[in-house]
Scaffold this motif. Structure first.
Motif, short mmCIF file in Angstrom:
data_model
loop_
_atom_site.label_atom_id
_atom_site.label_comp_id
_atom_site.label_asym_id
_atom_site.label_seq_id
_atom_site.Cartn_x
_atom_site.Cartn_y
_atom_site.Cartn_z
N LEU A 9 0.81 -1.22 0.00
CA LEU A 9 0.00 0.00 0.00
C LEU A 9 0.85 1.27 0.00
CD1 LEU A 9 -2.89 -0.90 2.45
CD2 LEU A 9 -3.00 -0.66 -0.03
N THR A 10 2.01 1.20 0.61
CA THR A 10 2.89 2.37 0.66
C THR A 10 3.98 2.32 -0.40
OG1 THR A 10 4.32 1.33 2.31
CG2 THR A 10 2.51 2.68 3.14
N GLY A 11 3.93 1.30 -1.27
CA GLY A 11 4.91 1.17 -2.33
C GLY A 11 6.25 0.63 -1.86
N ASN A 12 6.24 -0.03 -0.70
CA ASN A 12 7.49 -0.50 -0.11
C ASN A 12 7.62 -2.01 0.02
OD1 ASN A 12 8.74 2.07 0.40
ND2 ASN A 12 7.14 2.39 1.91
N HIS A 23 -1.62 -8.37 -2.91
CA HIS A 23 -1.33 -7.08 -3.54
C HIS A 23 -2.50 -6.65 -4.43
CE1 HIS A 23 3.36 -7.33 -3.13
NE2 HIS A 23 2.73 -7.46 -1.99
N ILE A 24 -3.65 -7.27 -4.25
CA ILE A 24 -4.83 -6.97 -5.07
C ILE A 24 -5.84 -6.18 -4.23
CG2 ILE A 24 -6.68 -7.93 -6.50
CD1 ILE A 24 -4.87 -10.44 -6.80
N CYS A 25 -5.77 -4.85 -4.34
CA CYS A 25 -6.61 -3.97 -3.54
C CYS A 25 -8.10 -4.17 -3.81
CB CYS A 25 -6.22 -2.52 -3.78
SG CYS A 25 -4.56 -2.12 -3.21
N ALA A 44 -11.82 5.93 -9.40
CA ALA A 44 -10.36 5.82 -9.39
C ALA A 44 -9.84 5.13 -8.12
CB ALA A 44 -9.74 7.21 -9.50
N CYS A 45 -10.72 4.80 -7.21
CA CYS A 45 -10.33 4.15 -5.96
C CYS A 45 -9.73 2.77 -6.24
CB CYS A 45 -11.53 4.00 -5.03
SG CYS A 45 -11.13 3.30 -3.41
N ARG A 46 -8.67 2.42 -5.51
CA ARG A 46 -8.01 1.12 -5.68
C ARG A 46 -8.79 -0.01 -5.03
NH1 ARG A 46 -1.86 1.31 -3.89
NH2 ARG A 46 -2.66 2.17 -1.96
N PHE A 47 -9.75 0.33 -4.16
CA PHE A 47 -10.47 -0.68 -3.39
C PHE A 47 -11.88 -0.91 -3.95
CE2 PHE A 47 -7.16 1.04 -0.78
CZ PHE A 47 -6.58 -0.10 -0.24
#
Length: 74
Positions: A9-12, A23-25, A44-47
């Motif tokens: 979620l934080t790109g880390n 990794h599938i929101c 546009a929401c990832r969830f």
């Protein structure tokens, strides 16, 4: 089902396909839409913005209890 990877979620997250977490929101409900009825990101929401079943609502409440408590009991 697997839990969502907090590092992804934080790109880390550096584990990629080797990660034990999802990794599938879109497999997880949007906490803003389902807690407040509104998500400022809209389509546009990832969830997921899909309507939850009674079982999913119970799971959502259990998984987001602290967020909901802060939201409604300020």
């Amino acid at each position: 089902s697997r839990s969502l990877c907090k590092y992804f979620l934080t790109g880390n997250c550096h584990r990629g396909d080797q990660c034990n977490f999802s990794h599938i929101c879109k497999d997880f409900p949007c906490k803003y839409l389902h807690a407040t009825g509104f998500c400022e990101k809209g389509t546009a929401c990832r969830f997921s913005h899909s309507i939850l079943t009674a079982e999913e609502i119970t799971k959502f409440i259990n998984e987001n209890f602290e967020f909901l408590k802060e939201l409604y009991y300020k």
